[in-house]
Design a protein around this motif. Structure first.
Motif, PDB file in Angstrom:
ATOM      1  N   SER A 154      -5.290 -39.942   8.827  1.00  0.00           N
ATOM      2  CA  SER A 154      -5.075 -38.565   9.307  1.00  0.00           C
ATOM      3  C   SER A 154      -3.633 -38.356   9.744  1.00  0.00           C
ATOM      4  O   SER A 154      -3.010 -37.332   9.437  1.00  0.00           O
ATOM      5  CB  SER A 154      -6.022 -38.244  10.464  1.00  0.00           C
ATOM      6  N   GLN A 158      -1.214 -35.657   8.107  1.00  0.00           N
ATOM      7  CA  GLN A 158      -0.651 -34.607   8.961  1.00  0.00           C
ATOM      8  C   GLN A 158       0.877 -34.564   8.833  1.00  0.00           C
ATOM      9  O   GLN A 158       1.488 -33.497   8.803  1.00  0.00           O
ATOM     10  CB  GLN A 158      -1.059 -34.852  10.420  1.00  0.00           C
ATOM     11  N   LYS A 162       0.542 -31.816   6.213  1.00  0.00           N
ATOM     12  CA  LYS A 162      -0.004 -30.976   7.294  1.00  0.00           C
ATOM     13  C   LYS A 162      -1.523 -30.776   7.182  1.00  0.00           C
ATOM     14  O   LYS A 162      -2.057 -29.730   7.534  1.00  0.00           O
ATOM     15  CB  LYS A 162       0.715 -29.622   7.341  1.00  0.00           C
ATOM     16  N   LYS A 164      -5.415 -31.508   8.196  1.00  0.00           N
ATOM     17  CA  LYS A 164      -6.022 -31.689   9.524  1.00  0.00           C
ATOM     18  C   LYS A 164      -6.512 -33.116   9.727  1.00  0.00           C
ATOM     19  O   LYS A 164      -6.225 -33.741  10.739  1.00  0.00           O
ATOM     20  CB  LYS A 164      -7.184 -30.702   9.711  1.00  0.00           C
ATOM     21  N   SER A 165      -7.316 -33.619   8.794  1.00  0.00           N
ATOM     22  CA  SER A 165      -7.882 -34.950   8.995  1.00  0.00           C
ATOM     23  C   SER A 165      -8.338 -35.554   7.678  1.00  0.00           C
ATOM     24  O   SER A 165      -8.427 -34.877   6.660  1.00  0.00           O
ATOM     25  CB  SER A 165      -9.077 -34.881   9.956  1.00  0.00           C
TER      26      SER A 165
END
Length: 378
Positions: A154, A158, A162, A164-165
């Motif tokens: 993750s 990110q 970018k 989220k997970s």
């Protein structure tokens, strides 16, 4: 006089079961997991990667009051039964409860039932067993993998895109998509053509495909070849073969978790989350005025097996309601590799409780899903 304590996962299930057991028992719930991996230590994993992946557990913040109440209930009882859900996750919750509540893990106090009916619950109490440590370790391994892959991957995603997970499931799914996309990109299409015709013989119209040209099997690669052959065909044709086939259509097996979600999506327009939420209510118990009872068996399963007692009841019911000619021969499915088969397929707990007979006690969505499950199993 102290009572025997039964701990389940869900508050609504505890209310249903309490009605079955009488005054000698108290039933309460853990409301799911009571503890989880810590977010302390290196990388916040809660797992000591350098020491045989030793996990570190902490009581969840929102479960501290629950644990406090459970400890008091245990103190006020003379025996504790752990009746969490009959799957790997439920087994782990029972182990966590035993650890936190200071229960003797060598005792035979773990009970499981596949349906929330009085007969099933009473039978489970008559056959307690020890906590299955293999199932607990299996769940623990999966949770550790979730944490390691989820936290590390993750952060990378990110930073890079970018996102989220990501986790144990998403990362593998993404890999499969990438591999399939590469196959599509590498595919080299080859053009091919067929020549078909409609014929009329003895006032019977039928169609056929050109199989041979000049007594040779043909392969047509482009429109020019197709037109050239078409122009040179004469008006006399020979039917070289007629193939007759007979097909039997077997009844579909009862639902598993995944096939229920698919059918509910395509036929009812339900999301997977909505389907499982409604199924959970049908499993945990519906108030039918005369009794509170679970209408379906446990809804997390990848088995299509049905109990012999249900099959016998269903055969009798079908014969009485629809007639003997509708009692079909059941197709016995071989157990597939990697199918856990701990539970049955998803089915009604009683064939006598037809969808129409319980409709007034269900919401519209509950009725529609129950009808889908009932019809498929019967």
């Amino acid at each position: 006089m102290k009572k025997k304590l039964v701990i389940v996962e869900s508050p609504s299930k505890s209310k249903t079961i309490e009605k079955y057991l009488g005054s000698d028992y108290a039933v309460t719930s853990s409301k799911g997991h009571i503890r989880d991996l810590s977010t302390s230590g290196k990388d916040g994993l809660g797992v000591d990667v350098e020491n045989e992946f030793e996990p570190k557990y902490v009581i969840s913040k929102d479960k501290k009051d629950v644990v406090k109440d459970l400890k008091k209930a245990v103190k006020d009882s003379d025996f504790v039964y752990l009746a969490t859900d009959p799957d790997r996750e439920g087994e782990a919750i029972s182990w966590h409860l035993a650890e936190v509540l200071g229960l003797d893990e060598t005792l035979e106090n773990r009970i499981v039932f596949n349906e929330v009916t009085k007969d099933a619950v009473v039978d489970a109490l008559n056959h307690p067993r020890k906590i299955d440590t293999n199932l607990v370790k299996s769940q623990e391994t999966r949770r550790v993998l979730d944490r390691i892959i989820g936290f590390k991957l993750s952060k990378l995603l990110q930073k890079k895109i970018k996102s989220k997970s990501a986790g144990r499931v998403q990362s593998v799914a993404l890999r499969l998509i990438v591999e399939k996309e590469r196959e599509i990109d590498a595919f080299k299409p080859e053009e091919y053509w067929h020549i078909n015709a409609k014929f009329l013989k003895d006032e019977i119209e039928f169609s056929g495909e050109l199989a041979k040209y000049k007594n040779k099997k043909i392969e047509i690669h482009n429109v020019e070849e197709a037109n050239s052959i078409y122009e040179r065909l004469n008006k006399e044709f020979i039917v070289s073969s007629v193939k007759k086939t007979k097909r039997n259509r077997d009844s579909k097996p009862p639902f598993t978790t995944s096939t229920l979600q698919q059918a509910a999506s395509s036929q009812l327009g339900f999301s997977a989350k909505k389907t499982m939420s409604i199924a959970q209510k049908l499993y945990e118990g519906i108030d039918l005025k005369s009794e509170t009872v679970g209408l379906i068996t446990y809804m997390r399963t990848d088995s299509i097996r049905l109990s012999d007692s249900f099959v016998q009841d269903a055969d009798q019911y079908i014969e009485q309601v629809y007639g003997k000619k509708y009692v079909g021969k059941r197709k016995v499915s071989k157990k597939k590799e990697n199918v856990q088969d701990a539970h049955e397929g998803i089915r009604p707990t009683s064939v006598e409780r037809s969808p129409e007979s319980v409709k007034e006690h269900l919401s519209n969505d509950e009725f529609r899903l129950y009808k889908l499950i009932y019809s498929r199993a019967v």
